[in-house]
Design a protein around this motif. Structure first.
Motif, PDB file in Angstrom:
ATOM      1  N   LYS A  26       0.840  -1.205   0.000  1.00  0.00           N
ATOM      2  CA  LYS A  26       0.000   0.000   0.000  1.00  0.00           C
ATOM      3  C   LYS A  26       0.870   1.249   0.000  1.00  0.00           C
ATOM      4  N   ALA A  27       1.930   1.228   0.827  1.00  0.00           N
ATOM      5  CA  ALA A  27       2.825   2.390   0.915  1.00  0.00           C
ATOM      6  C   ALA A  27       3.484   2.661  -0.443  1.00  0.00           C
ATOM      7  N   ILE A  28       3.835   1.603  -1.159  1.00  0.00           N
ATOM      8  CA  ILE A  28       4.446   1.770  -2.490  1.00  0.00           C
ATOM      9  C   ILE A  28       3.432   2.399  -3.450  1.00  0.00           C
ATOM     10  N   ARG A  29       2.213   1.897  -3.427  1.00  0.00           N
ATOM     11  CA  ARG A  29       1.190   2.445  -4.327  1.00  0.00           C
ATOM     12  C   ARG A  29       0.907   3.917  -3.978  1.00  0.00           C
ATOM     13  N   GLU A  34       1.434   9.831  -5.201  1.00  0.00           N
ATOM     14  CA  GLU A  34       1.976  11.136  -4.791  1.00  0.00           C
ATOM     15  C   GLU A  34       2.956  11.687  -5.815  1.00  0.00           C
ATOM     16  N   LYS A  35       3.789  10.796  -6.366  1.00  0.00           N
ATOM     17  CA  LYS A  35       4.908  11.257  -7.201  1.00  0.00           C
ATOM     18  C   LYS A  35       4.657  11.078  -8.695  1.00  0.00           C
ATOM     19  N   ASN A  36       3.462  10.674  -9.064  1.00  0.00           N
ATOM     20  CA  ASN A  36       3.165  10.343 -10.465  1.00  0.00           C
ATOM     21  C   ASN A  36       4.240   9.407 -11.030  1.00  0.00           C
ATOM     22  N   ALA A  37       4.417   8.307 -10.310  1.00  0.00           N
ATOM     23  CA  ALA A  37       5.411   7.301 -10.720  1.00  0.00           C
ATOM     24  C   ALA A  37       4.705   6.062 -11.233  1.00  0.00           C
ATOM     25  N   VAL A  38       5.375   5.381 -12.142  1.00  0.00           N
ATOM     26  CA  VAL A  38       4.837   4.132 -12.668  1.00  0.00           C
ATOM     27  C   VAL A  38       5.867   3.025 -12.393  1.00  0.00           C
ATOM     28  N   ILE A  39       5.364   1.859 -12.001  1.00  0.00           N
ATOM     29  CA  ILE A  39       6.277   0.732 -11.746  1.00  0.00           C
ATOM     30  C   ILE A  39       6.149  -0.259 -12.897  1.00  0.00           C
ATOM     31  N   MET A  40       7.290  -0.542 -13.533  1.00  0.00           N
ATOM     32  CA  MET A  40       7.303  -1.545 -14.603  1.00  0.00           C
ATOM     33  C   MET A  40       8.135  -2.717 -14.127  1.00  0.00           C
ATOM     34  N   VAL A  56       3.533  -5.317 -16.280  1.00  0.00           N
ATOM     35  CA  VAL A  56       4.498  -6.428 -16.292  1.00  0.00           C
ATOM     36  C   VAL A  56       4.600  -6.902 -17.740  1.00  0.00           C
ATOM     37  N   GLY A  57       5.817  -7.107 -18.224  1.00  0.00           N
ATOM     38  CA  GLY A  57       5.921  -7.511 -19.627  1.00  0.00           C
ATOM     39  C   GLY A  57       7.274  -8.065 -19.994  1.00  0.00           C
ATOM     40  N   ASP A  58       7.411  -8.388 -21.285  1.00  0.00           N
ATOM     41  CA  ASP A  58       8.710  -8.820 -21.811  1.00  0.00           C
ATOM     42  C   ASP A  58       9.501  -7.565 -22.213  1.00  0.00           C
ATOM     43  N   SER A  59      10.715  -7.748 -22.726  1.00  0.00           N
ATOM     44  CA  SER A  59      11.585  -6.598 -22.992  1.00  0.00           C
ATOM     45  C   SER A  59      10.977  -5.641 -24.011  1.00  0.00           C
ATOM     46  N   LEU A  60      10.342  -6.186 -25.049  1.00  0.00           N
ATOM     47  CA  LEU A  60       9.763  -5.310 -26.071  1.00  0.00           C
ATOM     48  C   LEU A  60       8.610  -4.501 -25.472  1.00  0.00           C
ATOM     49  N   ALA A  61       7.719  -5.175 -24.765  1.00  0.00           N
ATOM     50  CA  ALA A  61       6.564  -4.475 -24.190  1.00  0.00           C
ATOM     51  C   ALA A  61       7.004  -3.421 -23.178  1.00  0.00           C
ATOM     52  N   LEU A  62       8.061  -3.702 -22.427  1.00  0.00           N
ATOM     53  CA  LEU A  62       8.539  -2.724 -21.434  1.00  0.00           C
ATOM     54  C   LEU A  62       9.071  -1.473 -22.138  1.00  0.00           C
ATOM     55  N   ALA A  63       9.777  -1.661 -23.254  1.00  0.00           N
ATOM     56  CA  ALA A  63      10.293  -0.499 -23.998  1.00  0.00           C
ATOM     57  C   ALA A  63       9.129   0.267 -24.623  1.00  0.00           C
ATOM     58  N   GLN A  64       8.163  -0.476 -25.197  1.00  0.00           N
ATOM     59  CA  GLN A  64       7.013   0.194 -25.829  1.00  0.00           C
ATOM     60  C   GLN A  64       6.226   0.995 -24.788  1.00  0.00           C
ATOM     61  N   GLN A  65       6.079   0.407 -23.610  1.00  0.00           N
ATOM     62  CA  GLN A  65       5.333   1.062 -22.533  1.00  0.00           C
ATOM     63  C   GLN A  65       6.063   2.318 -22.066  1.00  0.00           C
ATOM     64  N   ALA A  66       7.389   2.223 -21.918  1.00  0.00           N
ATOM     65  CA  ALA A  66       8.175   3.382 -21.486  1.00  0.00           C
ATOM     66  C   ALA A  66       8.032   4.526 -22.487  1.00  0.00           C
ATOM     67  N   ALA A  67       8.043   4.175 -23.776  1.00  0.00           N
ATOM     68  CA  ALA A  67       8.005   5.203 -24.818  1.00  0.00           C
ATOM     69  C   ALA A  67       6.714   6.016 -24.734  1.00  0.00           C
ATOM     70  N   LYS A  68       5.646   5.434 -24.164  1.00  0.00           N
ATOM     71  CA  LYS A  68       4.377   6.182 -24.177  1.00  0.00           C
ATOM     72  C   LYS A  68       3.883   6.597 -22.788  1.00  0.00           C
ATOM     73  N   THR A  69       4.653   6.331 -21.736  1.00  0.00           N
ATOM     74  CA  THR A  69       4.133   6.665 -20.404  1.00  0.00           C
ATOM     75  C   THR A  69       4.094   8.174 -20.163  1.00  0.00           C
ATOM     76  N   GLU A  70       3.103   8.598 -19.388  1.00  0.00           N
ATOM     77  CA  GLU A  70       3.017  10.019 -19.045  1.00  0.00           C
ATOM     78  C   GLU A  70       3.467  10.262 -17.607  1.00  0.00           C
ATOM     79  N   ALA A  71       3.965   9.239 -16.956  1.00  0.00           N
ATOM     80  CA  ALA A  71       4.439   9.381 -15.570  1.00  0.00           C
ATOM     81  C   ALA A  71       5.704  10.254 -15.542  1.00  0.00           C
ATOM     82  N   ASP A  72       5.978  10.835 -14.363  1.00  0.00           N
ATOM     83  CA  ASP A  72       7.215  11.623 -14.216  1.00  0.00           C
ATOM     84  C   ASP A  72       8.385  10.731 -13.823  1.00  0.00           C
ATOM     85  N   ILE A  73       8.048   9.618 -13.155  1.00  0.00           N
ATOM     86  CA  ILE A  73       9.100   8.706 -12.664  1.00  0.00           C
ATOM     87  C   ILE A  73       8.772   7.295 -13.142  1.00  0.00           C
ATOM     88  N   ILE A  74       9.793   6.608 -13.648  1.00  0.00           N
ATOM     89  CA  ILE A  74       9.628   5.183 -13.987  1.00  0.00           C
ATOM     90  C   ILE A  74      10.493   4.388 -13.020  1.00  0.00           C
TER      91      ILE A  74
END
Ligand code: 13P
Ligand code: SF4
Length: 332
Positions: A26-29, A34-40, A56-74
């Motif tokens: 819960k504390a992580i979520r 609070e910080k507009n962070a996304v956990i991959m 949660v994904g494979d290497s390609l999906a993680l890169a694709q997801q990063a390319a489109k995230t609007e979070a401030d922190i990954i």
């Protein structure tokens, strides 16, 4: 199995009281909100880390997801090259790696200066690098691939175009065998996938004759020959969900079993053991360095951050973008 020789890092804010169990999740979520962070997270991380992640994904999906995230922190729950790829794709964002000692034996089997020399010796060759490489190795590459798109990207080059493939000799050899290409291979490998035992796999096949064999292409050719399905973690997962079979021998890092059991709850997934161990858990020491406690601390401190020098990031972005563009075009 926990890593023995991998250096541990002293973590920021270690003195603060650490919540436990569900409270920790819960504390992580809360920190993410609070910080507009996304956990991959990659499929090879611990089950509780996968459970707390946004994606949660494979290497390609993680890169694709990063390319489109609007979070401030990954927060990249995976290994260092994954954090670097995210940082290169999102230079304005903070990319956190919960444990900076989470490297990759395959990426380390290909030092950038040695690879650059090899490339220089073959000026007529185009260079294809597996995503499991450092940013500096990607910087001397024409196009990056993952195990999800390697075949299609190799086939996108004219048949008479000489190619270099690095660093995984097993994945490169497999792609050569299914495409009929004759790529020059860098002699690298992953310590996890190299450890699988043909003898143990054959024994398990006798014990479970109806089972389908799921193999990651980082395994040696002799293991790949015994597969019903060869593919990236996401492709193996998809096959297990869609297949009419109900039993599977899984020949990749055992973290993937968590998602397989979750997505196909009625089916049986049997991890194939490595040759030098009686335990069926073939785990990546580096992926398993990521714990919920480290995720919490790195979110609190917004450190340790992944940094890539600007000149390397600029040179590495081109082949990563080439991969993403080809993948999009091919619907991958
Ligand atoms: P995938 O892209 O198949 O998830 O593989 C990543 C990896 O590190 C395999 O060892
Ligand atoms: Fe690297 Fe192998 Fe671990 Fe994948 S499983 S991250 S290739 S060491």
């Amino acid at each position: 199995m926990k890593p023995k020789n991998t250096p541990t890092t002293s973590l920021p804010n270690a003195e603060k009281v650490m919540p436990q169990g569900e409270e920790l999740k819960k504390a992580i979520r809360n920190l993410c909100r609070e910080k507009n962070a996304v956990i991959m997270a990659h499929y090879y991380t611990e089950a509780d880390v996968q459970e707390v992640a946004d994606f949660v994904g494979d290497s390609l999906a993680l890169a694709q997801q990063a390319a489109k995230t609007e979070a401030d922190i990954i927060v990249m729950c995976g290994v260092h090259f994954m954090g670097e790829t995210n940082k290169i794709l999102c230079p304005q964002k903070k990319v956190l790696l919960p444990d900076p000692a989470a490297t990759c034996s395959l990426a380390e089997s290909c030092p950038a200066d040695k690879f650059a020399e090899f490339v220089k010796q073959h000026p007529d060759h185009k260079v294809i690098s597996y995503v499991n490489t450092s940013a500096a190795t990607k910087a001397v590459t024409d196009v990056v691939v993952t195990s999800s798109n390697a075949r299609q990207i190799v086939e996108s080059f004219p048949e008479d175009q000489p190619l270099i493939f690095g660093p995984d000799r097993n994945l490169g050899g497999y792609i050569n065998s299914i495409t009929g290409r004759n790529m020059l291979l860098w002699d690298g490998a992953c310590h996890v996938h190299e450890r699988f035992s043909v003898v143990k796999l054959v024994e398990l096949k006798k014990q479970y004759p109806q089972a389908k064999v799921l193999v990651h292409p980082e395994c040696k050719g002799a293991i790949v020959k015994l597969a019903d399905k060869v593919g990236s973690t996401a492709a193996l997962l998809r096959y297990a969900i869609d297949s009419e079979a109900d039993t599977f021998l899984v020949v990749t890092e055992s973290g993937i079993l968590h998602e397989m059991q979750k997505k196909a709850p009625g089916k049986q997934f049997i991890p194939v053991p490595p040759e030098d161990s009686a335990c069926a858990c073939n785990e990546c020491n580096y992926m398993r360095l990521v714990t919920l406690e480290k995720v919490y601390r790195c979110l609190q401190a917004e450190a340790p951050e992944v940094e890539v020098p600007a000149d390397i990031a600029e040179a590495a972005l081109r082949p990563i973008q080439a991969m993403l563009e080809i993948s999009e075009r091919l619907g991958l």
